[in-house]
Design a protein around this motif. Structure first.
Motif: not given
Length: 776
Positions: A341, A355, A374, A376, A378-380, A382-383
């Motif tokens: 990352e 990523e 990628r 990330i 949105a993923r971060k 969400a995390e």
């Protein structure tokens, strides 16, 4: 060598040598780029180079016009051709598969050079002349040096020419070197002289005449030298042209395949949802797909050709060139093949989490790196949200645990409070019971008797309240242990119906029992207590109508039901009635309607036994409480008869009921209990401590028939210790009762474990009398 050169054939030899060099270089270059069939193209390059060198050599020899007849040995001529092709192939394959290093190149060049020299002089040895040839040593050495240099140059150029112009330049240099080598070698040869010092060739020349001499082969065929040279040259050029045409066709096919692959690659890359960026060893962007344009904000025309640093945030932005230099020098992979990352940088300068995975590959000319990225964000997010949710859940769990602990502490405090309050309340109530009972015997018929009766009734109500509180405390403390056995439900229900039928009739209610022959497995005393509370509750809240007690079989066992036609319970209040002190129809807290603890005790007892309590009710029409118990097979009951008293049995000689030792540190209770026991005909030793009781017993010289001791005594001692001390003096174990107003679960458990009977204050006189009688 005696003679002269045909300029046209010399020119033809130069053309053949140069063209052969060009075709050889082109084929070698194609072999370098070819993914498959590489060795085949190398073989074709060796054939082209060897054929060009040999053909140039053969044409060069025939370009020499000599005044003597010349023929050629076919085997030696063929051997020279094979030497040319063989040494060319050996050199090309050595450099191609040996890595192209200096040592390999020098060794291959030396080997090829000597091979070409061997080919040249074998070819000259194949010439059939009427005079022998001699060679000049210096010129031979010079031809060898030129051959080695030309071979080394050819091998070096074979894998380093990229464009047609470069190959043409290399071919001209190579052709000139090969031609130079040949004609230097030709110049090294000369006709031998006879003993008179004249050249044999000259004599033969004068004899035959100066002019063009046809070539004669070993088979006796006369060949035209110019025709043979031209034919050899044209044939070689045609063969080389075919080789060049083949490589051109293959290049075109490769280009078409590459274009198709590029189109497919571009379609895949451009349709990918993730950014894909290709860079070279210097970090220059070579490819930038559409997803990368969308993610980073750069157009492909802006990004391609720029350094990949534009996509990086600090500190990687400043350190990137150092990463690439370190990789080129050491080969150490810090990010290649390792997903990680990082932080990306858009064209507008904004940063975002990324990523990244990097792959290394070669296109035949250079090393390239493909980075697949990628976004990330949105993923971060969400995390982070998940971490916050987990933290909040953990805080909620801790708060719940703290609340549970607080509730448990509050419940424990309530239990301790009830225990202490019960003890403190029971002490004076106990003395009131004993004094009231003593007065009732003395004031029989007195005008104050009604007042005493009212006082006794109030004391009974207070005792009922304290007993109910004690039951709840004992159940919460977990000190009640069920004595489970198999028993018939019919006799139990019959006894309850007979007991409560009179009370129900007093308030105008008909109580009816439906007989049953069912058997169950449970604690009969606790089941009876549950049913008593349910029947009393039905009588209390039924103003008219009837009460029905019965039992029916269900899939889960037997359900004992008490149905009434009372006031009923609203649906939203059905759980509330099982809570302590909850009374729906007694807002004025009329004691005659109970205390609101009966159903709470029912729920606790049912839970202790593992039985289910059900409730069906309709306001204004009545309620149906049910207790579901397991069903077992009925057993045969053996009937017993009570033996009749023996005739002539006499009471004790002193007319008393025995000696009772009472240990109580409360003087008022001690006095009231002594008065009541003496009224019952007992001889009493009253003491405030075990030592005082032991002293009195010692002076009397008499062993007691019963011990009654309060649990809490002075100086931190207990009634259990007092009983043990008296046992020690008497030498035997006599019946003992322990009285206490303490509802602490630990105290209750301690007394029960001692094996003595426990009575809770205030104790009704009848209960105490029955306990003394049964114990005796």
């Amino acid at each position: 060598m005696l003679g002269h050169y045909d300029p046209y054939l010399v020119a033809l030899s130069v053309v053949v040598a140069s063209f052969g060099g060009y075709v050889a270089l082109d084929l070698a270059s194609h072999a370098r780029d070819a993914g498959r069939g590489r060795n085949g193209w190398l073989g074709a390059a060796a054939l082209a180079l060897g054929a060009g060198i040999w053909s140039m050599h053969f044409i060069g020899m025939m370009a020499m016009r000599m005044p003597v007849p010349v023929s050629y040995d076919i085997l030696l001529t063929a051997l020279s051709f094979l030497l040319a092709v063989g040494v060319s192939g050996t050199g090309l394959f050595a450099v191609a598969h040996g890595g192209g290093g200096r040592t390999t190149l020098a060794a291959a060049g030396l080997l090829t050079g000597f091979g070409i020299v061997s080919m040249h002089y074998v070819g000259m040895a194949g010439m059939r002349l009427p005079v022998p040839l001699v060679y000049d040593t210096l010129l031979v050495v010079a031809s060898v040096a030129i051959a080695v240099a030309a071979s080394t140059a050819a091998l070096w150029l074979a894998f380093r020419t990229a464009s047609p112009l470069q190959r043409l330049s290399g071919a001209l240099v190579l052709g000139a070197a090969v031609v130079s080598m040949h004609y230097v070698g030709m110049a090294a040869a000369s006709a031998a002289e006879d003993a008179a010092g004249n050249a044999a060739g000259n004599a033969m020349g004068h004899a035959i005449g100066v002019g063009a001499v046809p070539a004669v082969d070993d088979l006796g065929l006369v060949l035209s030298t110019p025709s043979l040279a031209v034919g050899t040259g044209i044939g070689t050029l045609l063969i080389l042209s075919l080789g060049l045409l083949s490589v051109l066709i293959d290049r075109r096919r490769s280009a078409e395949r590459a274009a198709g692959q590029e189109a497919r690659y571009r379609a895949v890359v451009d349709s990918a949802v993730d950014p894909i960026v290709v860079i070279d060893e210097s970090g220059t962007i070579q490819s930038f797909n559409r997803a990368a344009e969308t993610t980073f904000g750069y157009g492909a025309e802006e990004a391609v050709g720029a350094n990949v640093r534009i996509l990086m945030a600090e500190p990687h932005r400043s350190a990137h060139d150092g990463y690439m230099t370190h990789f080129r020098e050491t080969g150490e992979r810090r990010i290649i093949g390792i997903g990680r990352e990082v932080e990306g940088r858009r064209k507008d300068g904004s940063l975002f989490p990324l990523e990244l995975s990097v792959a290394e590959w070669h296109d035949g000319r250079q090393r390239l790196f493909t980075g697949i990225m990628r976004d990330i964000t949105a993923r971060k997010a969400a995390e982070d949200a998940l971490h916050r949710a987990k933290a909040e859940a953990e805080r909620a769990r801790e708060e719940a645990l703290a609340a549970r602990d607080n509730a448990e502490r509050a419940d424990m405090a309530k239990t301790k409070f009830l225990a202490a309050a019960s003890h403190d309340l029971r002490q004076p109530v106990q003395s009131l019971f004993f004094f009231a009972h003593a007065l009732s015997d003395r004031l029989d018929g007195h005008p104050a008797s009604p007042l005493l009766a009212s006082m006794s009734e109030s004391l009974n109500g207070l005792r009922t309240l304290l007993d109910s509180l004690l039951d709840v405390s004992r159940l919460d403390a977990g000190v009640v242990t069920p004595a489970v056995t198999e028993f018939a439900l019919g006799p139990l229900l019959q006894r309850l119906a007979e007991e409560y039928r009179g009370r129900a009739a007093e308030v105008g209610i008909a109580l009816r029992l439906v007989p049953t022959d069912g058997w169950t497995r449970s604690d009969p005393a606790l089941v009876e207590r549950i049913l008593r509370n349910l029947v009393e509750n039905a009588i209390r809240y039924t103003e008219s109508g009837r009460i029905l007690i019965g039992c029916r079989r269900t899939s889960g066992g037997l359900r004992i039901e008490i149905l009434d036609t009372g006031i009923g319970i609203p649906e939203d209040k059905r759980d509330e009635v099982f809570v302590e002190f909850a009374q729906l129809a007694n807002p004025e807290r009329d004691r005659r309607k109970g205390l609101g603890l009966g159903l709470a005790i029912v729920r606790r007892l049912a839970g202790l036994l593992g039985h289910e309590v059900t409730l069906r009710s309709e306001p204004g029409r009545g309620s149906a409480f049910g207790l579901t118990v397991p069903s077992v097979a009925p057993r045969r009951v053996m009937k017993t008869c009570r033996p009749a008293p023996q005739s002539g049995a006499q009471p004790p000689a002193n007319g008393g009921k025995g000696l009772v030792v009472v240990v109580e540190d409360d003087a008022i209770i001690l006095l009231s209990m002594r008065t009541m026991l003496e009224e019952w005909g007992y001889e009493v030793v009253a003491a405030v401590s075990a030592d005082e009781a032991i002293g009195t017993l010692t002076s009397l010289g008499q062993r007691p028939d019963m011990i009654v001791a309060d649990y809490r005594l002075r100086e931190g001692r207990t009634g259990l210790q007092a009983i043990r001390d008296i046992y020690g003096v008497c030498g035997v174990r006599v019946p003992a009762l322990v009285l206490t107003g303490d509802t602490d679960p630990a105290r209750i458990a301690e007394v029960q474990q001692s094996g003595h009977r426990l009575l809770h204050k205030p104790v009704a006189p009848e209960v105490l009398r029955n306990a003394l009688t049964s114990a005796a």
